[in-house]
Design an enzyme around this catalytic site. Structure first.
Site, PDB file in Angstrom:
ATOM      1  N   GLY A 102       0.817  -1.220   0.000  1.00 18.17           N
ATOM      2  CA  GLY A 102       0.000   0.000   0.000  1.00 18.17           C
ATOM      3  C   GLY A 102       0.843   1.260   0.000  1.00 18.17           C
ATOM      4  NE  ARG A 103       3.234   2.277   5.327  1.00 17.85           N
ATOM      5  CZ  ARG A 103       3.411   2.822   6.491  1.00 17.85           C
ATOM      6  NH1 ARG A 103       3.660   4.097   6.570  1.00 17.85           N
ATOM      7  NH2 ARG A 103       3.333   2.127   7.586  1.00 17.85           N
ATOM      8  CE  LYS A 122       6.793   0.454   6.014  1.00 18.33           C
ATOM      9  NZ  LYS A 122       7.025  -0.575   7.035  1.00 18.33           N
ATOM     10  NE  ARG A 192      10.282  -2.332   3.425  1.00 14.58           N
ATOM     11  CZ  ARG A 192       9.199  -2.895   3.952  1.00 14.58           C
ATOM     12  NH1 ARG A 192       9.103  -3.044   5.259  1.00 14.58           N
ATOM     13  NH2 ARG A 192       8.225  -3.330   3.182  1.00 14.58           N
ATOM     14  CG  ASP A 269      -0.110  -8.555   6.199  1.00 15.25           C
ATOM     15  OD1 ASP A 269      -0.595  -9.170   7.151  1.00 15.25           O
ATOM     16  OD2 ASP A 269       0.022  -7.316   6.202  1.00 15.25           O
ATOM     17  CG  ASP A 279       6.065  -5.038   6.608  1.00 12.52           C
ATOM     18  OD1 ASP A 279       6.951  -4.644   5.824  1.00 12.52           O
ATOM     19  OD2 ASP A 279       4.900  -5.274   6.250  1.00 12.52           O
TER      20      ASP A 279
HETATM   21  P1  AMP Z   1       1.037  -3.291   8.171  1.00  9.59           P
HETATM   22  O1  AMP Z   1       0.151  -3.684   9.299  1.00  9.59           O
HETATM   23  O2  AMP Z   1       1.849  -2.067   8.395  1.00  9.59           O
HETATM   24  O3  AMP Z   1       1.866  -4.427   7.693  1.00  9.59           O
HETATM   25  O4  AMP Z   1       0.077  -2.879   6.949  1.00  9.59           O
HETATM   26  C1  AMP Z   1      -0.985  -3.654   6.501  1.00  9.59           C
HETATM   27  C2  AMP Z   1      -1.390  -3.191   5.145  1.00  9.59           C
HETATM   28  O5  AMP Z   1      -1.728  -1.806   5.164  1.00  9.59           O
HETATM   29  C3  AMP Z   1      -0.342  -3.346   4.063  1.00  9.59           C
HETATM   30  O6  AMP Z   1      -0.998  -3.716   2.888  1.00  9.59           O
HETATM   31  C4  AMP Z   1       0.243  -1.959   3.956  1.00  9.59           C
HETATM   32  O7  AMP Z   1       0.810  -1.713   2.702  1.00  9.59           O
HETATM   33  C5  AMP Z   1      -0.971  -1.090   4.206  1.00  9.59           C
HETATM   34  N1  AMP Z   1      -0.628   0.235   4.720  1.00  9.59           N
HETATM   35  C6  AMP Z   1      -0.126   0.543   5.933  1.00  9.59           C
HETATM   36  N2  AMP Z   1       0.074   1.863   6.048  1.00  9.59           N
HETATM   37  C7  AMP Z   1      -0.303   2.423   4.876  1.00  9.59           C
HETATM   38  C8  AMP Z   1      -0.332   3.744   4.355  1.00  9.59           C
HETATM   39  N3  AMP Z   1       0.055   4.798   5.058  1.00  9.59           N
HETATM   40  N4  AMP Z   1      -0.782   3.908   3.096  1.00  9.59           N
HETATM   41  C9  AMP Z   1      -1.180   2.882   2.348  1.00  9.59           C
HETATM   42  N5  AMP Z   1      -1.192   1.618   2.783  1.00  9.59           N
HETATM   43  C10 AMP Z   1      -0.753   1.381   4.018  1.00  9.59           C
HETATM   44 MG    MG Z   2       3.009  -5.020   6.423  1.00  6.86          MG
END
Ligand code: AMP
Ligand code: MG
Length: 520
Positions: A102-103, A122, A192, A269, A279
């Protein structure tokens, strides 16, 4: 700046045919092409020399305009097509469907000295997988990811790496505590680096969608690029593939237990197919040794991802991966057999790891009990894990009554140690001294070996916060100081002794120190 580009992922795997950067469900594909967002005013804050050289770059490269532009998303490397990966995952035990990068935007793959690396930004902006979020990252979480991944590398913990930490010059709106108080924070981006950023969730999503064709393509690709030793893909190879992932995942978690690292969000994930820590979100380091501790405020109710549960969660996640691979294998028995082997292996490897921390090199039947008792006593009163194990190497088997004195600096509230706890410690040290008699390694040698597995310096939660507070004020010296400190976490570094201390009291309940949300 010369990078040896070799894009295996995009060359081999099916791409999303849609090129618009719009949120969508992406089917029958492993990734979507997407371009990083141009930063308003990019500024490089730190570069990892180890990673720089691993990629075949020089210090001079790192100071160039091209380097700054590429690793902040301002320009794109020639002959490359950045992309975001499509994956799903179980979040806190529930299937979440499509998640994806997502980012995170993968820039390219680089080959250097027979090693393959994927470069990934990232916080470089929106992708088709950004869902309701903005695709950006703030300075605080980027400092945490940058410093921690390189610190973990030097600690000998399998991990994704970090090449650069940079400011974007953009403002990013965040609700840090999820309490309705939004504020602008400095935007940042980390580059990264890892041989691959594939996660359990990449395979899970394809299996959940019954897209067996793409699943097979992805698994075969993974084996060919990352598990080459397994040979030509077949049912047998798929089982070996699963077993190799099980082994490396377990090994990684045992390293976490060794250094006191709590990942905080062990969703599927966030589990790398290569058994690397990936992550860095609301992770934390044990200060007081406590099996129940988690830094993640989003997880306070059930503490699913607490320190003492990490090995068990590894198994749960591997179970989900086994389900995802099942369609390629067609029978469950062998997958189940491999999964069942996890607990035995976990017990065995944990014991070996803990023996190492205690300086025990021969095997003895009593070790499980000795270690179990130690874990219980450590939790009777707040005792700093890092200081305890580091100082333990000063213990000599001739002086069992000295034990408490040797570890006293590890107690957070020394006056709170009741006589019954003292008695328990004395008794434990007596058994430990007896046990040490069975060892042949002399004291000095044992101390040296223990100090190679019990770090002197870990990235304590408050240290990150100090570096972040300074960075938010425009002072980046502490980032470098900590970076240098963690390059040699097992060495004494006498001039850096001020970092070998318990968590200061002010940091006990401070947000960012022991309490972190997923907001980043
Ligand atoms: P995480 O719990 O950080 O591993 O994130 C879970 C999901 O949310 C992953 O698909 C990330 O890419 C997405 N995600 C987290 N933060 C953001 C953000 N600021 N913008 C877009 N996607 C995000
Ligand atoms: Mg993640």
């Amino acid at each position: 700046m010369q990078l040896n580009i070799d894009n295996r992922f995009t060359k081999t795997l099916p791409a999303d045919p849609v090129l618009d950067n719009t949120r969508r469900q992406v089917k029958n594909a492993c990734f979507s092409y997407v371009t990083p967002k141009k930063p308003r005013k990019p500024e490089m804050l730190h570069v990892s020399p180890e990673m720089l050289f691993a990629l075949g770059l020089s210090e001079e490269d790192a100071t160039s305009e091209a380097f700054l532009n590429i690793f902040t998303g301002n320009s794109i490397l020639p002959n490359t097509t950045p992309y975001a990966m499509c994956y799903g995952g179980h979040q806190f035990g529930h299937w979440a469907g499509q998640l994806g990068d997502g980012r995170a935007i993968n820039l390219a793959e680089v080959e250097h000295q027979h090693k393959h690396w994927t470069l990934q930004l990232k916080g470089a902006g929106e992708t088709p997988y950004s869902r309701t979020a903005d695709g950006l990252a703030v300075l605080r979480s980027s400092v945490r990811e940058y410093l921690c991944s390189e610190a973990m590398y030097h600690l000998g913990v399998p991990t994704t790496r970090a090449l650069t930490l940079a400011l974007t010059g953009d403002e990013v709106m965040r609700d840090m505590l999820y309490d309705g108080n939004t504020a602008y924070e400095k935007g940042a981006v980390v580059c990264r680096v890892a041989p691959s950023f594939l996660r359990f969730g990449n395979y899970q999503l394809l299996a959940a969608r019954h897209d067996e064709e793409t699943l097979k393509t992805l698994v075969d690709y993974t084996i060919k690029c990352h598990f080459l030793k397994l040979g030509t893909p077949s049912k047998e190879t798929y089982l070996q593939f699963f077993e190799a992932i099980l082994n490396s995942t377990l090994e990684m978690i045992i390293h976490w237990q060794r250094v006191g690292f709590v990942h905080g969000v062990m969703n599927t994930d966030n589990l790398s197919i290569l058994g690397q820590t990936i992550d860095y979100g609301p992770y934390g380091w044990l200060e007081g040794y406590d099996h129940h501790w988690t830094p993640n405020t989003t997880d306070t109710q059930f503490k699913r991802y607490r320190y003492g549960a990490q090995m068990e969660i590894g198994h749960w996640n591997l179970y989900q991966l086994a389900n995802a691979l099942y369609p390629l294998i067609g029978e469950a028995d062998d997958l189940e057999r491999i999964l069942h082997s996890y607990h035995e292996k976990a017990k065995k490897h944990y014991l070996v790891m803990m023996r190492g921390k205690l300086g025990l090199f021969v095997e003895d039947k009593s070790d499980t009990e000795l270690i179990g008792n130690l874990e219980s006593i450590l939790q009777l009163t707040e005792t700093d894990m890092t200081i305890f194990f580091r100082n333990l190497s000063n213990f000599s088997s001739e002086a069992s009554l000295e034990g408490l004195k040797i570890i006293k600096d590890a107690f957070y509230i020394p006056n709170e140690i009741s006589s019954s706890i003292k008695q328990k410690w004395n008794s434990w040290f007596m058994h430990y001294a007896e046990r040490l008699q069975k060892e042949e390694v002399p004291f000095k040698e044992r101390k040296k070996k223990m100090n190679q597995v019990n770090p002197k310096y870990v990235f304590r939660n408050y240290m990150a916060q100090l570096a972040i507070d300074d960075a938010n004020k425009g002072d980046f010296k502490l980032i470098d100081e900590l970076f240098q400190l963690f390059r040699k976490p097992y060495e004494e570094q006498a001039e850096k002794e001020k970092w070998f201390v318990k968590r200061p009291e002010w940091a006990r309940y401070k947000v960012g120190c022991s309490m972190l949300s997923c907001s980043s």
